[in-house]
Motif scaffolding. Structure first.
Motif, mmCIF file in Angstrom:
data_model
loop_
_atom_site.group_PDB
_atom_site.id
_atom_site.type_symbol
_atom_site.label_atom_id
_atom_site.label_comp_id
_atom_site.label_asym_id
_atom_site.label_seq_id
_atom_site.Cartn_x
_atom_site.Cartn_y
_atom_site.Cartn_z
ATOM 1 N N GLU A 1 15.178 -24.197 -0.156
ATOM 2 C CA GLU A 1 16.449 -23.499 0.000
ATOM 3 C C GLU A 1 17.161 -23.895 1.008
ATOM 4 O O GLU A 1 18.345 -23.954 0.644
ATOM 5 C CB GLU A 1 15.852 -21.861 0.339
ATOM 6 C CG GLU A 1 17.112 -20.935 0.461
ATOM 7 C CD GLU A 1 18.161 -20.846 -0.874
ATOM 8 O OE1 GLU A 1 19.235 -20.505 -0.634
ATOM 9 O OE2 GLU A 1 17.476 -21.047 -1.927
ATOM 10 N N ASN A 2 16.708 -24.490 2.114
ATOM 11 C CA ASN A 2 17.451 -25.114 3.010
ATOM 12 C C ASN A 2 18.376 -26.406 2.647
ATOM 13 O O ASN A 2 19.310 -26.681 2.898
ATOM 14 C CB ASN A 2 16.649 -25.576 4.230
ATOM 15 C CG ASN A 2 16.124 -24.457 5.216
ATOM 16 O OD1 ASN A 2 16.729 -23.038 5.116
ATOM 17 N ND2 ASN A 2 14.999 -24.519 5.825
ATOM 18 N N HIS A 3 17.348 -27.179 1.896
ATOM 19 C CA HIS A 3 18.201 -28.162 1.086
ATOM 20 C C HIS A 3 19.456 -27.952 0.303
ATOM 21 O O HIS A 3 20.331 -28.642 0.281
ATOM 22 C CB HIS A 3 17.201 -28.894 0.441
ATOM 23 C CG HIS A 3 16.178 -30.043 1.245
ATOM 24 N ND1 HIS A 3 16.597 -30.746 2.388
ATOM 25 C CD2 HIS A 3 15.100 -30.159 1.139
ATOM 26 C CE1 HIS A 3 15.899 -31.486 2.912
ATOM 27 N NE2 HIS A 3 14.713 -31.107 2.330
ATOM 28 N N GLN B 1 21.175 -25.159 0.523
ATOM 29 C CA GLN B 1 22.209 -24.602 0.922
ATOM 30 C C GLN B 1 23.169 -25.610 1.943
ATOM 31 O O GLN B 1 24.177 -25.598 2.116
ATOM 32 C CB GLN B 1 21.865 -23.482 2.131
ATOM 33 C CG GLN B 1 21.228 -22.144 1.350
ATOM 34 C CD GLN B 1 22.598 -21.627 0.543
ATOM 35 O OE1 GLN B 1 23.419 -21.604 0.759
ATOM 36 N NE2 GLN B 1 21.743 -21.029 -0.795
ATOM 37 N N ASN B 2 22.193 -26.820 2.390
ATOM 38 C CA ASN B 2 22.802 -27.635 3.314
ATOM 39 C C ASN B 2 23.617 -28.665 2.669
ATOM 40 O O ASN B 2 25.003 -29.039 2.894
ATOM 41 C CB ASN B 2 21.713 -28.372 3.874
ATOM 42 C CG ASN B 2 20.924 -27.751 5.179
ATOM 43 O OD1 ASN B 2 21.606 -26.844 5.696
ATOM 44 N ND2 ASN B 2 19.703 -28.270 5.395
ATOM 45 N N VAL B 3 23.354 -28.924 1.122
ATOM 46 C CA VAL B 3 24.228 -29.635 0.362
ATOM 47 C C VAL B 3 25.427 -29.102 -0.231
ATOM 48 O O VAL B 3 26.376 -29.644 -0.281
ATOM 49 C CB VAL B 3 23.050 -30.443 -0.841
ATOM 50 C CG1 VAL B 3 22.931 -29.367 -1.947
ATOM 51 C CG2 VAL B 3 24.004 -31.678 -1.352
ATOM 52 N N LYS C 1 26.968 -26.691 1.681
ATOM 53 C CA LYS C 1 27.880 -26.435 2.977
ATOM 54 C C LYS C 1 28.511 -27.800 3.123
ATOM 55 O O LYS C 1 29.524 -28.211 3.536
ATOM 56 C CB LYS C 1 27.015 -26.124 4.205
ATOM 57 C CG LYS C 1 27.641 -25.985 5.421
ATOM 58 C CD LYS C 1 26.753 -25.537 6.300
ATOM 59 C CE LYS C 1 27.724 -25.421 7.904
ATOM 60 N NZ LYS C 1 26.748 -25.086 8.841
ATOM 61 N N HIS C 2 27.660 -28.949 3.110
ATOM 62 C CA HIS C 2 28.255 -30.237 3.249
ATOM 63 C C HIS C 2 29.306 -30.714 2.201
ATOM 64 O O HIS C 2 30.424 -31.177 2.629
ATOM 65 C CB HIS C 2 27.129 -31.402 3.226
ATOM 66 C CG HIS C 2 27.630 -32.757 3.113
ATOM 67 N ND1 HIS C 2 28.042 -33.374 4.110
ATOM 68 C CD2 HIS C 2 27.801 -33.496 1.995
ATOM 69 C CE1 HIS C 2 28.253 -34.767 3.849
ATOM 70 N NE2 HIS C 2 28.353 -34.882 2.477
ATOM 71 N N THR D 1 32.572 -28.856 2.913
ATOM 72 C CA THR D 1 33.379 -29.173 3.911
ATOM 73 C C THR D 1 33.806 -30.593 4.354
ATOM 74 O O THR D 1 34.636 -31.235 5.172
ATOM 75 C CB THR D 1 32.564 -29.035 5.369
ATOM 76 O OG1 THR D 1 31.205 -29.475 5.291
ATOM 77 C CG2 THR D 1 32.133 -27.352 5.403
ATOM 78 N N SER E 1 32.405 -37.800 -0.726
ATOM 79 C CA SER E 1 32.356 -37.168 0.758
ATOM 80 C C SER E 1 33.216 -38.016 1.764
ATOM 81 O O SER E 1 33.206 -39.301 1.689
ATOM 82 C CB SER E 1 30.857 -37.005 1.344
ATOM 83 O OG SER E 1 30.821 -36.791 2.606
ATOM 84 N N LEU F 1 19.834 -32.673 -4.509
ATOM 85 C CA LEU F 1 19.408 -31.999 -2.946
ATOM 86 C C LEU F 1 19.884 -33.061 -1.894
ATOM 87 O O LEU F 1 19.911 -32.810 -0.870
ATOM 88 C CB LEU F 1 18.162 -31.317 -2.822
ATOM 89 C CG LEU F 1 17.917 -30.087 -3.776
ATOM 90 C CD1 LEU F 1 16.618 -29.657 -3.519
ATOM 91 C CD2 LEU F 1 18.954 -29.131 -3.615
ATOM 92 N N TYR G 1 24.428 -37.046 -0.614
ATOM 93 C CA TYR G 1 25.632 -36.430 0.298
ATOM 94 C C TYR G 1 26.957 -37.233 0.153
ATOM 95 O O TYR G 1 28.006 -36.746 0.407
ATOM 96 C CB TYR G 1 24.938 -36.255 1.690
ATOM 97 C CG TYR G 1 24.610 -34.854 2.287
ATOM 98 C CD1 TYR G 1 24.720 -34.254 3.277
ATOM 99 C CD2 TYR G 1 23.174 -34.638 1.231
ATOM 100 C CE1 TYR G 1 23.897 -33.227 3.781
ATOM 101 C CE2 TYR G 1 22.500 -33.461 1.627
ATOM 102 C CZ TYR G 1 22.879 -32.682 2.689
ATOM 103 O OH TYR G 1 22.209 -31.848 2.911
#
Length: 444
Positions: free
Chosen positions: A47-49, A51-53, A55-56, A59, A93, A300, A303
């Motif tokens: 889940e952390n991976h 949400q982090n990807v 969010k990245h 932004t 990105s 995941l 980036y």
């Protein structure tokens, strides 16, 4: 494992340790996540991976910034190869630099490239090591790699460290005796990774010549790039006396799933590095467990070029294994290469192979749908073949009322430039889609 194999293994991990031990860290995490899918720790990491990807992406990527108010993955858009081509620069990105460019072969369309950052590359290496180990291969052992090698070069130290022996897939198709002779001569610990169709050519050669290969210290065989059907996989495993598995991967992402050497036909999904969805053909909503749908991947770890809800173009179905973990029940290949019966229902590619495996003498096949009711079966056969009338009868029952099928005999099913061989082709669906594209481009 020989002294040199152990040395290569130790040198690899030493070099990784000197550079921060990132690959080792990825490997441990993959192991932790996949060893206990239902644990709180595994769920938290995944889940952390995710949400982090997300969010990245919202932004740092112009394409995703307009979705900054989305709270759930399901609110983000589905992307595909066409989107990646059209919005390539917008998706990239602004915060990272690329480390690797992977190029697709264009086997089923126009080739394009995927960019990945340094951390994604290290994750892919860790994924490769983990799933190779699951198949029986040990780092440092010789790896016989069957693929199209044109344009792929390595410096001497890298070649020594990876211990890769290159075999071109096209040569294997034309002369499977060459790879079999090499396998029988070589006494070192080794594994094989290669195009599924090349492995099938090897198996057919062994069967056709009634051979009993004497291959020493072969610890793993992994079929890639195309689906290695269960019949060929089980037969090659008996012929070489080694577990044979099929791997589902792509250039855009990496290793998505792989069969287990226990003999299960199911594919263990790489939930540690990807979030996998199976969506309906005509809607972006999940299918029921066991139902065929589009395989959609959220990477995941890439980036630099976030691939969130990426429609691979492949078709598959999920089931639950004995531990309640979602696995692939089937992977049917690309949507454009699915055969439909006269009612419009999908005929699983597995069914085609299941029918033909019962008829001796078939060396190669290619099944083609030409229109709604007309089909062609191309066969490359030897003198032991004698099954035309029975094959026609079986397939006409499968394809439905009003179906028409011709069998065409050929000396060879040609390879694509990528070294792959297409076993199923739907010309009817391709023509329908081209007509729709033409109408849209004309504004009608």
């Amino acid at each position: 494992m020989s002294v040199f194999h152990k040395l290569r293994n130790n040198v690899f991990w030493l070099l990784d340790g000197l550079s921060g031990g990132e690959i080792a860290g990825h490997y441990r995490e993959i192991e932790n996540v996949l060893s206990d899918y239902h644990s709180a720790k595994s769920k938290s990491i995944r889940e952390n991976h995710l949400q982090n990807v997300i969010k990245h992406a919202i932004t740092s990527s112009e394409y995703y910034k307009s979705y900054s108010n989305c709270k759930r993955l399901s609110e983000l858009p589905i992307i595909n190869k066409n989107v990646l081509r059209e919005y390539r620069e917008a998706i990239i990105s602004s915060k990272l630099k690329p480390s690797f460019e992977g190029k697709t072969s264009g086997s089923t369309g126009t080739p394009f490239s995927i960019l990945q950052d340094k951390n994604k590359r290290k994750r892919n290496i860790a994924d490769t090591l983990y799933f190779a180990n699951k198949a029986g291969y040990k780092l440092g052992s010789k790896l016989i790699f069957i693929r199209v090698w044109r344009g792929h070069k390595k410096n001497r130290f890298t070649a020594w460290l990876q211990n890769i022996v290159k075999h071109d897939v096209r040569i294997i198709h034309n002369n499977p005796k060459k790879i079999l002779d090499y396998l029988e001569r070589d006494k070192s610990n080794k594994g094989i990774v290669g195009h599924a169709s090349a492995l099938e050519s090897l198996s057919k050669y062994i069967q056709r010549n009634n051979l009993k290969p004497s291959v020493k210290n072969l610890n793993s065989v992994i079929g890639t790039s195309e689906h290695l059907n269960d019949f060929s996989r089980e037969k090659l495993s008996r012929q070489l006396n080694v577990p044979v598995v099929s791997r589902y991967s792509n250039v855009e992402n990496g290793i998505i799933a792989q069969q287990d050497i226990s003999g299960s036909n199911h594919f263990q999904i790489n939930w540690a590095s990807y979030y996998v969805e199976i969506l309906k053909f005509d809607e972006d909503i999940p299918v029921e467990i066991g139902e065929l749908g589009r395989i959609v991947i959220t990477d995941l770890f890439n980036y630099y070029m976030p691939l969130i809800r990426y429609d691979t173009g492949d078709i598959g179905a999920l089931t639950l294994n004995d531990k309640g973990v979602p696995v692939f029940k089937s992977i049917e290949g690309r949507k454009l290469d699915l055969i439909h019966n006269t009612k419009g229902d999908i005929v699983p590619s597995l069914m085609i192979g299941t029918v033909l495996k019962n008829y001796p003498g078939i060396i190669q096949f290619q099944f083609i749908q030409e229109d709604k009711t007309r089909y062609i079966l191309k066969l490359n056969v030897d003198n032991t073949y004698n099954g035309e009338s029975k094959i026609l009868k079986e397939f006409l029952q499968i394809l439905g009322e009003g179906s028409r099928m011709n069998i065409v005999y050929t000396s060879e099913i040609p390879l694509l430039a990528s070294g792959k061989r297409r076993f199923v082709v739907n010309n009817y669906l391709k023509r329908q889609q081209n007509k729709q594209k033409k109408l849209r481009s004309n504004g009608t």
